[in-house]
Each structure stands twice: as structure tokens, then as C-alpha cells.
Design an enzyme around this catalytic site. Structure first.
Site, mmCIF file in Angstrom:
data_model
loop_
_atom_site.group_PDB
_atom_site.id
_atom_site.type_symbol
_atom_site.label_atom_id
_atom_site.label_comp_id
_atom_site.label_asym_id
_atom_site.label_seq_id
_atom_site.Cartn_x
_atom_site.Cartn_y
_atom_site.Cartn_z
ATOM 1 N N ASP A 185 0.898 -1.213 0.055
ATOM 2 C CA ASP A 185 -0.070 -0.024 -0.012
ATOM 3 C C ASP A 185 1.151 1.135 -0.220
ATOM 4 O OD1 ASP A 185 -1.685 2.076 0.621
ATOM 5 O OD2 ASP A 185 -2.573 1.167 2.397
ATOM 6 N N TYR B 124 1.574 0.417 14.968
ATOM 7 C CA TYR B 124 0.741 0.133 14.146
ATOM 8 C C TYR B 124 0.994 1.020 12.898
ATOM 9 C CZ TYR B 124 -3.743 -0.369 11.608
ATOM 10 O OH TYR B 124 -4.725 -0.723 10.706
ATOM 11 N N LYS C 79 -2.870 -2.444 8.328
ATOM 12 C CA LYS C 79 -3.059 -3.744 8.331
ATOM 13 C C LYS C 79 -1.829 -4.731 7.447
ATOM 14 C CE LYS C 79 -4.787 -6.353 11.487
ATOM 15 N NZ LYS C 79 -4.122 -6.251 12.542
HETATM 16 P P1 13P Z 1 -4.779 -0.519 5.331
HETATM 17 O O1 13P Z 1 -3.634 -1.212 6.176
HETATM 18 O O2 13P Z 1 -5.301 -1.408 4.081
HETATM 19 O O3 13P Z 1 -4.208 0.680 4.955
HETATM 20 O O4 13P Z 1 -5.766 -0.220 6.374
HETATM 21 C C1 13P Z 1 -5.527 0.393 7.359
HETATM 22 C C2 13P Z 1 -6.737 0.453 8.507
HETATM 23 O O5 13P Z 1 -6.543 0.698 9.631
HETATM 24 C C3 13P Z 1 -8.179 0.523 7.701
HETATM 25 O O6 13P Z 1 -9.013 0.928 8.760
HETATM 26 MG MG MG Z 2 -3.847 1.684 3.443
HETATM 27 MG MG MG Z 3 -4.355 -2.106 2.409
#
Ligand code: 13P
Ligand code: MG
Ligand code: MG
Length: 392
Positions: free
Chosen positions: A22, A246, A249
Site C-alpha cells: 500500500d 501500528y 494492516k
Molecule cells: P490498510 O492497511 O489497508 O491501509 O488499512 C488500514 C486501516 O486501518 C483500515 O481501517
Molecule cells: Mg492503506
Molecule cells: Mg491495505
């Protein structure tokens, strides 16, 4: 590099790599921009022309761009990984120019020296002899890419596809009856890749005992016990374990070879009809069902409903991908599953922050939720029993 001729057939040691990141998205964490995707596709075309790659394919799942590549440089190749990294850097620059959300989000280190595994992008690679003879007269494979969830999202479906004849009748056939070896990684161990190898069917319950914990244990690799051939590879690494906080994800990818000595596509995708609950979703902190979707689907579902896509290719004798691909979840057969996933999601969201709807405290460790609870934890006091008795 040209394939080597062995006797009458052609044999080459081929690697299929998928590297996904990402590096910026439009209107919040939904999807990459067309300009970013065009840039990645142009870089991949150049890499094929220069001979670095045999073939390549680019798609996105939610806000993650996946680069699928075939080459002869083996798994963990510095050249291939650096190519992917630099391609993601170029897409990051475009995302920054357009003011997109989370530009460069998954590029967690300044400049990895070689292999980008552990530097943020999700990596899954399979290296095998490609001869289109013997056990593999045809080579076909599929790639899963999921957004808004962790690597453990594949634990249940891959266990069912490679260890449970209720889902994969092919396990009863002579080619597969000895079962598959599961290499399971402890994703909490940041000292290195901490892996255990367990054989299905005899270790089936032990495998389940580990894989039930999606947040800690993940399938790293699955190998045929009859042929010693690698069947599947999963990007089982946690971003928070890498970054120490964090940062989004993990959004895992997986490559699986199918047919013949491996489960057929329908046996591999059937478990996804469960739309099972996985961790991730909004702020990476909730529990929601995993919805199978067509390639290039943005994340717009309620509460970042986690999504998974699946593309299938064949490979010709030169290691090139078939000119067309199969988008497994782009079929009305999956509409009912999507509706059920949506219903499950609405049910789960109806209990908001309570209990099973959110990940446990230990999994919130790297998010701001932990700070909020931590501050409150300091204000707790042991009640003085005598004082409260006197006040009554
Ligand atoms: P991503 O890792 O896909 O950017 O998602 C982050 C997230 O916390 C979605 O709420
Ligand atoms: Mg993202
Ligand atoms: Mg993502």
C-alpha cells in the site's frame, strides 16, 4: 536467461513472486490511483523487456498494489526485490504529488539492502522445476490478495483445502493421499522466522491448535508430501512486528499451485464461501467477515469489511503467464456469499465495540487504543475497605 534443454523436454527453475504494498490511496484507504497503477505497469513492462522478468501482471485489491512476476532469479532475489521496491517508490512519488492518503505507507525502512521481506511489502514466492512433464504436465497457479486483514486470514481456508477431505475430495486420490506438510510461522517472534513443520493428516489436530490463533500463527508454506513439491506460500509477517507500532494492516498475499498433484481451484476456493470472521477491518482493530471480491475492487464496505481477490494463470514452457487470466471471485456464484458476508458484517457491527466485535487488548497494543486504556489503567486505585465501610 534462456531455459535449459534437458533431453526432449525443456526444464527451468522458475520462481513466481508476488510482492504487494500500500503506497497511497484515493479518498482515504480505498484504492490506488490509475496513474500509480499505470506507472507500476510501465515499470513491469520495462523489466520484462530488459530480461529481469520473464513475465508480470499488476492488479490491486483495496488500497494495495500487487506485482506478480515470473523469473529465473530464485526466491529472495535482490534484483527482483529491489525492482519491486523502486517501482513502489515511483508510485509513492505519484501518490505524494496527488496528495493521496498514506503515500508510501508500507515502505517501512529507508532503503532495504536486498530482499524486501521484513521491510513492509507483503511477499510470497514459489520456486520450482518447470518442465511441463512428469508430475506437472501443465502448470497453473492462483494468487490471493486480501486487504484490511492479517496473514492469519488464510489459516482456515488453506487448512480446509489442504487437510480436510470434506473440502478437498482430491486428498483421497493417490497423488495426494499422503497429505501435505504445513510450515507454520510464529508471527510474534521478531528475532527471525520461527517455523514449525507439521504433517497433515497425522498432525491435523496440532496444526489446528496453532492455526486457530490467526493473530499469532500463520501458514508460511505448504509442501506436497508425495512429491516434495511446494504447493503454497503465504506472506506471513506482521507489519506491527516490523515497525514496532501500528502502521496499517498486513493485508496478506498467497500463491498456490493447483490441479494434478495439488488441490483443484474449486477445492481451494470453496472454504472462502464461509466468509469467516477475521481480525483487521476498521483501524486494524475489529473482527469482520472476509468477503471474496473481483480483482481491482476498492474498499468501500461498512467498517472496512475485509476483502480477498483471487486470480488464476497458466504458465507456458518459457515461463510466461497465459495471455488471459481467471478472476475466480468475479462470478455470480459468489454473489450469495457476498450477501451473506454483508449480513454477517451488519450483525457483528450491531454490537459496536463490545467483546468479540473488536480484537483483544493484546492486539491493540500498537494502536492508539492502547494509549487510551493505558492512561486510564494508571488511574485505577485499590479501594480501602475500611474507608468505604466508614462511609456507609
Ligand atoms: P490498510 O492497511 O489497508 O491501509 O488499512 C488500514 C486501516 O486501518 C483500515 O481501517
Ligand atoms: Mg492503506
Ligand atoms: Mg491495505
Amino acid at each position: 536467461m534462456r531455459p535449459l534443454r534437458h533431453g526432449r523436454g525443456i526444464a527451468m527453475r522458475i520462481t513466481v513472486s508476488v510482492i504487494k504494498a500500500d503506497v497511497g490511496s484515493v479518498g482515504g484507504h480505498t484504492k490506488p490511483s490509475p496513474r500509480m497503477l499505470d506507472s507500476v505497469k510501465a515499470e513491469v513492462s520495462q523489466a520484462i523487456e530488459s530480461g529481469l522478468l520473464i513475465d508480470g501482471f499488476v492488479c490491486h485489491t483495496g488500497d494495495d498494489i500487487a506485482i506478480l512476476m515470473s523469473h529465473m532469479r530464485s526466491s529472495g532475489s535482490r534484483d527482483v526485490h529491489q525492482f519491486a521496491w523502486n517501482t513502489f517508490l515511483a508510485a509513492t512519488a505519484i501518490a505524494k504529488t496527488s496528495g493521496l492518503y498514506g503515500a508510501g505507507q508500507d515502505l517501512l525502512v529507508d532503503a532495504p539492502s536486498g530482499n524486501v521481506r521484513g521491510a513492509g511489502p507483503a511477499v510470497a514466492e514459489l520456486t520450482f522445476e518447470h518442465s511441463l512433464s512428469g508430475a506437472r504436465p501443465a502448470e497453473s497457479f492462483m494468487v490471493f490478495a486480501a486487504d484490511k486483514c492479517g496473514p492469519g486470514a488464510y489459516n482456515l481456508p488453506l487448512y480446509l483445502a489442504f487437510a480436510d477431505p470434506m473440502y478437498c475430495a482430491g486428498l483421497m486420490l493417490p497423488q495426494m493421499i499422503k497429505g501435505f506438510s504445513f510450515h507454520i510461522i510464529d508471527m510474534d517472534n521478531t528475532a527471525g522466522d520461527s517455523v514449525i513443520e507439521l504433517d497433515a493428516p497425522e498432525d491435523g489436530y496440532r496444526i489446528a491448535a496453532l492455526l486457530r490463533d490467526n493473530e499469532r500463527f500463520g501458514i508460511d508454506r505448504i509442501v506436497s508430501r508425495t512429491h516434495g513439491e511446494p504447493a503454497a506460500a503465504v506472506s506471513a509477517q506482521r507489519l506491527h512486528a516490523i515497525a514496532g507500532k501500528y502502521t496499517g494492516k498486513d493485508d496478506p498475499v498467497a500463491i498456490l499451485r493447483n490441479q494434478g498433484i495439488f488441490p483443484a481451484p474449486e477445492e481451494i476456493i470453496s472454504p472462502f464461501a464461509k466468509a469467516h470472521f477475521v481480525g483487521g477491518d476498521a483501524r486494524g482493530s475489529h473482527v469482520m467477515p472476509l468477503m471474496p471480491v473481483p480483482l481491482n475492487t476498492p474498499v468501500t464496505g461498512i467498517y472496512c469489511l475485509p476483502i480477498v481477490s483471487c486470480v488464476g494463470f497458466s504458465i507456458d514452457k518459457h515461463g510466461r503467464f497465459s495471455e488471459s487470466y481467471t478472476d475466480f471471485f468475479d462470478n455470480p456464484a459468489w454473489d450469495e456469499v457476498r450477501t451473506r458476508a454483508q449480513q454477517k458484517a451488519i450483525e457483528m457491527r450491531s454490537q459496536g465495540w463490545s467483546g468479540a466485535a473488536m480484537l483483544p487488548y493484546s492486539e491493540l497494543e500498537y494502536g492508539g487504543f492502547r494509549d487510551t486504556v493505558g492512561e486510564l489503567a494508571k488511574r485505577f486505585k485499590i479501594r480501602d475497605e475500611r474507608e468505604s465501610a466508614a462511609a456507609e
